[in-house]
Scaffold this motif. Structure first.
Motif, short mmCIF file in Angstrom:
data_model
loop_
_atom_site.label_atom_id
_atom_site.label_comp_id
_atom_site.label_asym_id
_atom_site.label_seq_id
_atom_site.Cartn_x
_atom_site.Cartn_y
_atom_site.Cartn_z
N ARG A 131 0.84 -1.21 0.00
CA ARG A 131 0.00 0.00 0.00
C ARG A 131 0.86 1.24 0.00
O ARG A 131 1.79 1.38 0.79
CB ARG A 131 -0.92 0.02 1.22
CG ARG A 131 -1.91 1.17 1.26
CD ARG A 131 -2.91 0.98 2.39
NE ARG A 131 -2.27 0.96 3.69
CZ ARG A 131 -2.15 2.04 4.49
NH1 ARG A 131 -2.64 3.19 4.09
NH2 ARG A 131 -1.57 1.94 5.65
N VAL A 132 0.55 2.19 -0.90
CA VAL A 132 1.27 3.46 -0.99
C VAL A 132 0.52 4.54 -0.22
O VAL A 132 1.10 5.30 0.55
CB VAL A 132 1.49 3.88 -2.45
CG1 VAL A 132 2.11 5.26 -2.55
CG2 VAL A 132 2.34 2.84 -3.18
N SER A 133 -0.79 4.62 -0.43
CA SER A 133 -1.59 5.63 0.25
C SER A 133 -3.05 5.21 0.27
O SER A 133 -3.50 4.40 -0.55
CB SER A 133 -1.45 6.99 -0.44
OG SER A 133 -1.98 6.94 -1.76
N SER A 134 -3.77 5.76 1.24
CA SER A 134 -5.21 5.57 1.34
C SER A 134 -5.83 6.91 1.68
O SER A 134 -5.40 7.55 2.64
CB SER A 134 -5.56 4.54 2.43
OG SER A 134 -4.89 3.32 2.19
N THR A 135 -6.82 7.33 0.91
CA THR A 135 -7.45 8.64 1.12
C THR A 135 -8.95 8.46 1.18
O THR A 135 -9.55 7.88 0.29
CB THR A 135 -7.08 9.60 -0.02
OG1 THR A 135 -5.66 9.68 -0.14
CG2 THR A 135 -7.63 10.99 0.28
N LEU A 136 -9.54 8.99 2.26
CA LEU A 136 -10.99 8.92 2.41
C LEU A 136 -11.58 10.29 2.13
O LEU A 136 -11.25 11.27 2.80
CB LEU A 136 -11.35 8.48 3.83
CG LEU A 136 -12.85 8.31 4.12
CD1 LEU A 136 -13.41 7.13 3.31
CD2 LEU A 136 -13.10 8.10 5.59
N THR A 192 -10.81 3.15 -6.35
CA THR A 192 -11.71 4.02 -5.61
C THR A 192 -13.03 3.28 -5.42
O THR A 192 -13.63 2.80 -6.39
CB THR A 192 -11.96 5.35 -6.34
OG1 THR A 192 -10.71 6.06 -6.46
CG2 THR A 192 -12.93 6.22 -5.57
N TYR A 193 -13.47 3.18 -4.17
CA TYR A 193 -14.71 2.47 -3.88
C TYR A 193 -15.35 3.10 -2.65
O TYR A 193 -14.71 3.85 -1.90
CB TYR A 193 -14.45 0.98 -3.64
CG TYR A 193 -13.68 0.69 -2.37
CD1 TYR A 193 -14.33 0.25 -1.22
CD2 TYR A 193 -12.29 0.84 -2.33
CE1 TYR A 193 -13.63 -0.03 -0.06
CE2 TYR A 193 -11.59 0.58 -1.17
CZ TYR A 193 -12.25 0.14 -0.04
OH TYR A 193 -11.55 -0.12 1.12
N THR A 194 -16.62 2.83 -2.43
CA THR A 194 -17.35 3.35 -1.28
C THR A 194 -17.95 2.18 -0.52
O THR A 194 -18.72 1.41 -1.07
CB THR A 194 -18.47 4.32 -1.72
OG1 THR A 194 -17.88 5.42 -2.43
CG2 THR A 194 -19.21 4.86 -0.51
N LEU A 195 -17.57 2.07 0.73
CA LEU A 195 -18.07 1.00 1.59
C LEU A 195 -17.97 1.51 3.02
O LEU A 195 -16.88 1.63 3.56
CB LEU A 195 -17.26 -0.28 1.40
CG LEU A 195 -17.78 -1.51 2.13
CD1 LEU A 195 -19.13 -1.93 1.56
CD2 LEU A 195 -16.78 -2.66 1.99
#
Length: 434
Positions: A131-136, A192-195
């Motif tokens: 994983r490089v990055s996670s953005t919400l 990109t997903y929404t959960l």
């Protein structure tokens, strides 16, 4: 009859025993070993060879320059001089052979006959995605980026080299034992997903030799927040808004928000970091409004605690008012000042009221400027009379404040005489009880 000496007979037998048996020819090693992909099937490779005569063969997988056999297969003399092998059984990951050595296949004539070697080849599955990055986003959409470092090709242009790119399949586990895919395989290294529910994200990387999996790529869990807001409070008096958040094992930022009406926008009143699952804010002096507590979404390494929002609570803030007489005692027809303080320091009109023994009656209006008002009364008769102010609801600084009555304060009149104060001078006449 001529009898042969025993020695002669014995010698003949020995001579007969010394006659050599016919020799068996040694089977030569296979030749022309080739490696190729099965047409239209990238999950199987074909190993083929030539041999002088039909014979059983043993095909062994090992690392180049090593004698340890990781896996072997066999054919009979009646079978063709070729074999199909599943790539998952040949790949380096199958036998834990990721130590920088290429592979080779040895084909022998029989179980212990001479052998020949295939060309060396690489058979590595992709490096586990990182994983490089996670953005919400505020909308709840999660964007995750990753990388899978390239493999080192130790046998450039070997017969099994392919130019196909690494592909990825992402998905989530919501129940601890199920894998639900998100979309299909792709060469993209972001998603990109929404959960909004709790889940664990996984990403599989695929090439022709198999796959590698990052099972706990990131994980999420919900946050619950409760807030206890005073339903009624007096301006600038000590009061608190308290609450809880869960899970409580992490330090969390808690934001106290308010809005002036049920249709207006929320704005931040205060914020702070809290531990052990509890928080507390001073109630403040913002007037009658609605409140809620928010625990913003927070990352802890590769774990995300989702945002939590408490239920909305309404609170009414009452004006803080105080009434008094400047002089504790006056003579008949003396003027006394009935003062009033209003907090916050609003501009309004208060009503001075007098107790007549049965009910409160209106004496008259008193202007209040910047929180201070002065009324004047004349009591023509001696005695004690109770007074109070009524201050109506008002808006100050855009906030609403509920109406309030002051404390009761007493005008004490003793017999005496002075020049009456006229109504034109701001005085109110009040008849004290006999």
């Amino acid at each position: 009859m001529r009898i042969l000496p025993a020695l002669a007979v014995t010698g003949g037998l020995v001579a007969a025993l010394l006659v050599a048996s016919p020799a068996h020819a040694v089977e030569p090693a296979p030749t022309n070993i080739k490696l190729s992909w099965k047409p239209n099937a990238t999950e199987r490779i074909v190993v083929s060879w030539d041999e002088a005569s039909p014979v059983a063969n043993v095909i062994s997988l090992r690392q180049r320059g090593q004698t340890k056999v990781f896996r072997s297969w066999s054919t009979t003399a009646e079978q063709p001089n070729s074999i199909e092998l599943w790539t998952g059984a040949v790949s380096s990951s199958y036998a834990g052979m990721r130590d920088g050595l290429p592979l080779e296949l040895a084909v022998s004539a029989g179980s212990d006959g001479p052998e020949a070697l295939s060309p060396g080849f690489d058979a590595d599955v992709p490096v586990t995605p990182q994983r490089v990055s996670s953005t919400l986003a505020a909308s709840g959409a999660m964007t995750v980026k990753w990388k899978s470092p390239p493999l080192t090709d130790l046998t450039p242009n070997d017969p099994l080299d392919l130019s196909s790119p690494v592909t990825y399949q992402a998905g989530y586990d919501a129940a601890g034992f199920s894998k639900i895919k998100i979309g299909g395989r792709t060469t993209a290294t972001q998603l990109t997903y929404t959960l909004r529910s709790a889940h664990t994200l996984w990403v599989d990387a695929y090439n022709e030799w198999g796959s590698s999996s990052a099972y706990n790529f990131l994980s999420t869990y919900p946050t619950s927040v409760t807030a206890k807001v005073p339903a009624w409070a007096v301006y600038n008096r000590a009061a608190k808004i308290t609450g809880t958040y869960a899970p409580a094992h992490e330090q969390r930022q808690i934001v106290l928000q308010a809005r002036n009406t049920s249709t207006s926008a929320w704005y931040t009143v205060s914020s702070g970091k809290f531990s052990d699952g509890t928080f507390s804010f001073p109630f403040g002096t913002g007037g009658s409004r609605q409140y809620r507590a928010v625990a913003p979404a927070t990352w802890f390494g590769n774990t995300l605690a989702y945002q939590g929002v408490s239920a909305t609570s309404s609170s009414t803030t009452q004006l803080d008012v105080f009434g008094f007489f400047v002089s504790p005692q006056i003579g008949t027809y003396d003027r006394n000042t009935a003062g009033v303080y209003v907090y916050p320091q609003a501009n309004t009109t208060a009503t001075l009221q007098r107790w007549n023994g049965k009910t409160w009656t209106t004496v008259g209006p008193v202007a209040v400027k910047n929180g201070t008002g002065k009324g004047y009364i004349i009591a023509p008769k001696a005695g004690r009379t109770a007074y109070r102010y009524y201050v109506p609801a008002t808006v100050y600084g855009g906030a609403r404040f509920a109406a309030a009555y002051t404390n009761t304060f007493v005008n004490n009149v003793i017999p005496g005489m002075s020049t009456p104060c006229l109504p034109s001078q701001g005085c109110h006449y009040s008849t004290a009880p006999r």
